[in-house]
Design a protein around this motif. Structure first.
Motif, short mmCIF file in Angstrom:
data_model
loop_
_atom_site.label_atom_id
_atom_site.label_comp_id
_atom_site.label_asym_id
_atom_site.label_seq_id
_atom_site.Cartn_x
_atom_site.Cartn_y
_atom_site.Cartn_z
N GLU A 1 -10.84 3.29 -7.95
CA GLU A 1 -10.51 1.91 -7.68
C GLU A 1 -10.39 1.74 -6.42
O GLU A 1 -9.67 2.38 -5.58
CB GLU A 1 -9.20 1.52 -8.28
N THR A 35 -10.61 4.18 -1.36
CA THR A 35 -10.73 4.57 -2.71
C THR A 35 -9.64 5.37 -3.41
O THR A 35 -9.49 6.50 -2.85
CB THR A 35 -12.09 5.05 -2.99
N ASP A 80 -9.80 -0.81 -3.01
CA ASP A 80 -9.28 -2.25 -2.62
C ASP A 80 -9.92 -2.68 -1.25
O ASP A 80 -9.58 -3.74 -0.64
CB ASP A 80 -7.75 -2.05 -2.29
#
Length: 211
Positions: free
Chosen positions: A64, A70, A66
């Motif tokens: 994931e 990661t 932002d």
């Protein structure tokens, strides 16, 4: 410094174990591995990220982003593989413990060698002082008093130096063993100790030569 050698598939398995503890981004994984190996092995980004990409392809980890970093997390499939290979992971942990222990032994050996060398140099200096005292006494009885006093001061200084060396060695050995048990003894510690103790030895010998 020789890094630990991971058997085929062992590094990816260890990465899964770290992600099972908590989600981490790449740098955190590198730092965690460095900490676990006491600084004796620091994997490169070129080693870690391709394996993370492979684990993601296999569905064992997810990621994931932002926008700044990661974060990788283990999936249920990753946990299943980790559990199925628990015995292999235990073997990796044992190998890590042995690696850190060897580094700690090297550090202790370097300290002991340096200490023995310093004690030998101090003892040699004391013997020279005693021999010099005897020679001076034979030359002139008038100078015997000051010479004997200098000899006694030299013997006391040698005794104080040996006590200091022994105390330093005992305290450092205790601290090294404590930190080795936590995996916090890097190879650089052995190198630093050798360099600093060699420097101290040189300074002490230079001081003795001026007396």
């Amino acid at each position: 410094m020789t890094p630990p050698v991971f058997a085929h598939g062992s590094l990816r398995l260890y990465l899964l174990s770290l992600l099972a503890e908590q989600p981490r981004h790449g740098y955190e994984l590198i730092q965690a591995m460095s900490d676990r190996f006491g600084g004796s092995y620091i994997p490169s980004a070129g080693t870690i990220y391709p394996r993370l990409a492979k684990l993601e392809e296999e569905g064992l980890v997810s990621k994931e982003s932002d926008g700044r970093k990661t974060t990788y997390s283990i999936t249920d499939a990753g946990r299943a593989e980790l559990e199925a290979r628990r015995g292999e992971l235990d073997s990796i942990e044992e190998a890590m413990t042995d690696s850190v222990r060897r580094i700690a032994d090297e550090v202790r050996a370097g300290v002991n060698d340096a200490m023995r060398s310093l004690r030998a140099d101090l003892a040699s200096a004391a013997r020279s002082a005693r021999q010099s005292g005897k020679t001076e006494s034979a030359k002139a009885a008038a100078s015997a008093g000051p010479t004997m006093q200098a000899h006694q001061e030299s013997v006391r200084a040698l005794h104080d130096a040996e006590l200091t060396l022994n105390q330093f060695r005992q305290e450092l050995r205790t601290e090294l063993r404590t930190q080795a048990a936590r995996g916090n003894v890097p190879q650089e510690a052995a190198t630093l100790l050798r360099e600093r103790l060699d420097a101290v030895r040189t300074e002490v010998l230079d001081l003795l030569k001026t007396k």
